[in-house]
Scaffold this active site. Structure first.
Site, PDB file in Angstrom:
ATOM      1  N   ASP A  95       0.858  -1.182   0.000  1.00 15.20           N
ATOM      2  CA  ASP A  95       0.000   0.000   0.000  1.00 15.20           C
ATOM      3  C   ASP A  95       0.897   1.236   0.000  1.00 15.20           C
ATOM      4  O   ASP A  95       2.128   1.132   0.024  1.00 15.20           O
ATOM      5  CB  ASP A  95      -0.986  -0.023   1.164  1.00 15.20           C
ATOM      6  CG  ASP A  95      -0.290   0.028   2.511  1.00 15.20           C
ATOM      7  OD1 ASP A  95       0.944   0.208   2.552  1.00 15.20           O
ATOM      8  OD2 ASP A  95      -0.979  -0.125   3.525  1.00 15.20           O
ATOM      9  N   ASP A 267      -8.068  -7.534   0.345  1.00 13.21           N
ATOM     10  CA  ASP A 267      -7.135  -7.811   1.442  1.00 13.21           C
ATOM     11  C   ASP A 267      -7.831  -7.444   2.731  1.00 13.21           C
ATOM     12  O   ASP A 267      -8.709  -6.575   2.748  1.00 13.21           O
ATOM     13  CB  ASP A 267      -5.854  -6.974   1.330  1.00 13.21           C
ATOM     14  CG  ASP A 267      -6.054  -5.582   1.900  1.00 13.21           C
ATOM     15  OD1 ASP A 267      -6.688  -4.749   1.216  1.00 13.21           O
ATOM     16  OD2 ASP A 267      -5.642  -5.335   3.043  1.00 13.21           O
ATOM     17  N   CYS A 305     -12.266 -30.116   6.775  1.00 15.23           N
ATOM     18  CA  CYS A 305     -11.285 -29.106   6.363  1.00 15.23           C
ATOM     19  C   CYS A 305      -9.937 -29.785   6.102  1.00 15.23           C
ATOM     20  O   CYS A 305      -9.509 -30.661   6.836  1.00 15.23           O
ATOM     21  CB  CYS A 305     -11.129 -28.039   7.440  1.00 15.23           C
ATOM     22  SG  CYS A 305      -9.897 -26.777   7.059  1.00 15.23           S
ATOM     23  N   CYS A 310      -6.558 -28.560  11.000  1.00 16.69           N
ATOM     24  CA  CYS A 310      -7.687 -29.491  11.122  1.00 16.69           C
ATOM     25  C   CYS A 310      -7.264 -30.938  10.880  1.00 16.69           C
ATOM     26  O   CYS A 310      -7.894 -31.861  11.400  1.00 16.69           O
ATOM     27  CB  CYS A 310      -8.809 -29.081  10.173  1.00 16.69           C
ATOM     28  SG  CYS A 310      -9.657 -27.592  10.750  1.00 16.69           S
TER      29      CYS A 310
END
Lengths: 393, 393
Positions: A95, A267, A305, A310
């Protein structure tokens, strides 16, 4: 325009403004729509570059304001630029530093030349101008860099009128200042929640010809309906063949809203920040692992997942790590949350390519219970910004 | 004696009491001499089980006191035991909880029955006895568990005399209480810095027949020369075919001293704790990455180091992460420090097998500059313990 950046639209959705595309950058291709994890200080908090690769992250964001102050853009340049410095060889977006500077308590002065501010680290005084924002980002060496914009309170019409003119002049100066042709430069539209200003911003900036266009000044505390209204008004005025970037979004439900309106890049700190607070995404909505109900729960966060967390760890263990203040827990939660959003974006992209985005959205939202506070992740910055425009010098 | 545990001596060193061996446990073999990273709260701080595997860690330690209080041994048992709970399928050693309890400010009472103490988390009152220490460790399910011992100030002869008798009675009760034959039970020798007490402890405990023998009450603030003197006196009295474990050691230089005196197993928080303070091992000695001199240093911590951190990241980046408070830095430093010690132990083992341990030691110490404070990592516990024996109820 960059000679090393390109964007192809691969498929337009039949029932919405969504599209699947491909951004080409010097550090690799980025299938869109894409969610970029935020690596504020040249690290996506708690995870390694290799974990980002395992997560199939294709684009990450780094914050110019933070890196300019520490370790310094010159230091990063000496060490070969951001990619080399942080060990991430994929595409990076930086940015301009503007959003952070305009959110600072210690913003000192804004005028046509630029902004004077004090460092949140040591109080030292610094200035940022369009030319400086570009030169810092050239030192950092991201694949996609952003023009410097002024970020006003989205509800303040007078300030938005003034700020928009300045943002447009700064955009011209950024284009002139930009010399590294291997970096794409995106312009940032402003205009608050005011349709005429938003239209003006879209028309003016597209007339300058940027590599891509970001929608700034949204997801900063304005009503959500206004966010989507501004997209509905603005996106049709942007060129079809340039990527569109909605800054600071978001939550799973907001990503659907943005994608449907033709946004390609997102984002947000949401998945990483939530993770460090013990909150993780599931197909039913967010759950907080701090809760006592998970103390003996042998199940993973989400049964089917495929993320590392997971595959290997129970809710009970993750809760234990959180309660015990163990750093590993923050990482495992972050890996799951990033996987959840990155996977959701991949599913959206597939759905667009296969023509059933709306079905995916309905299916996802049939079980996923959104949390109200997740809408405006940059809203905490708004309080700082309120009233800031009277500091214009 | 455990039916699932065994120890083979593979090679005796010609120039010292060192030996290379192999411990066989239900969760795999452990080549010795071995350094066990400490996973106090069912996680080696900052690293994942897979990172421990990549580091070729073959044995880790977990702390009974901490896990008993949080999340509770019953919770861990319900979730299938420590291996399943923390996702580590390799060998685990648990301590008895005694060392932590005797280090507590809130130690309430010690008598022949056991110890009463208050939790450091919520102040709740708990008691620990030999039988309870064993039953908790049976719930946790480590491959090697420890007898409960009383841990006195090593310099206080009167207290050591009293405590030693109690430690020996407790050792008998631990042996009687232990029912899980798939776990090895180690006895812990005490006796402070007093040769006669140390000899008595060695003779008494070996007469009971444990699966292995630990040297307790050392590396807790006594002069280093006394530590090595106690080893010189004690180790020859231990059976050749049982593993010997020096608790709370240590630093690279101390590992050499212990190995030369016939120690097979070590554990210490040193590498992980130092890492979180920015201090990392190099062949020249420890360096602290916080230092300004590393701000633009593009070199890895150690040029020819094969760890993930050194393969991918510069000192400058690691310093940046530390200064910026980024969690990834703590992990990368930890990975390097664990690699350094684990690799050093592997090199010692190879040197014993090949008959040049002394040459390795000379070569290592020719460049490595030890840090004085690293000798007694458990020394901070000593202050708590001083005077504690007058609380005996």
């Amino acid at each position: 325009m960059s000679t090393h950046f390109d964007f192809d639209v691969e498929q337009l959705d039949s029932s919405s403004a969504a599209r699947a595309g491909m951004m080409h950058t010097p550090h690799g291709d980025v299938p869109t729509p894409v969610f970029a994890p935020v690596g504020t200080q040249a690290t996506v908090k708690t995870v390694s570059p290799d974990e980002l690769l395992e997560l199939d992250a294709t684009l990450i964001l780094a914050n110019t304001y933070h890196l300019y102050l520490r370790p310094g853009a010159d230091v990063i340049a000496k060490l070969g630029g951001l990619h080399s410095f942080m060990g991430w060889s994929g595409p990076i977006l930086t940015d301009s530093g503007g959003f952070q500077v305009f959110s600072l308590e210690s913003l000192r002065q804004v005028n046509d030349e630029g902004v004077v501010f004090r460092s949140h680290i040591d109080g030292s005084e610094h200035s940022l101008s369009p030319e400086r924002a570009i030169s810092i980002q050239e030192q950092l060496g991201g694949d996609i860099i952003m023009a410097l914009d002024e970020c006003p309170d989205p509800l303040d019409r007078d300030y938005n009128r003034t700020a928009l003119d300045r943002t447009h002049r700064w955009a011209e100066r950024c284009l002139k200042a930009h010399v590294r042709r291997d970096q794409a430069l995106f312009g940032i539209l402003q205009g608050g929640i005011f349709p005429d200003l938003r239209r003006e911003s879209a028309r003016f900036l597209t007339s300058l010809g940027f590599d891509g266009y970001a929608l700034g000044g949204l997801s900063v505390g304005e009503p959500k309906a206004k966010t989507w209204e501004m997209l509905d008004i603005t996106v049709p005025l942007l060129p079809l063949d340039r990527p569109r970037y909605l800054m600071g979004v978001g939550s799973p439900e907001d990503l659907f809203e943005g994608v449907e309106r033709g946004i390609d890049v997102f984002d947000c700190v949401l998945p990483t920040r939530l993770a460090r607070n013990g909150a993780v995404f599931t197909s039913q909505g967010r759950i907080n692992l701090r809760k006592a109900e998970f103390a003996e729960n042998p199940a993973p966060i989400e049964e089917d997942c495929t993320c590392y967390t997971c595959q290997r760890f129970s809710r009970a263990y993750l809760r234990h790590l959180y309660k015990a203040g163990e750093i590993l827990g923050l990482r495992l939660n972050t890996i799951h949350n990033l996987h959840f959003l990155l996977d959701l974006m991949r599913r959206m992209r597939s759905a667009i390519l296969e023509g059933h985005l709306d079905a995916l959205k309905q299916q996802f939202l049939a079980t996923y219970a959104p949390v109200e506070d997740s809408a405006n992740q940059r809203a905490d910055a708004l309080a700082h910004r309120r009233g800031k425009h009277n500091t214009n010098g």
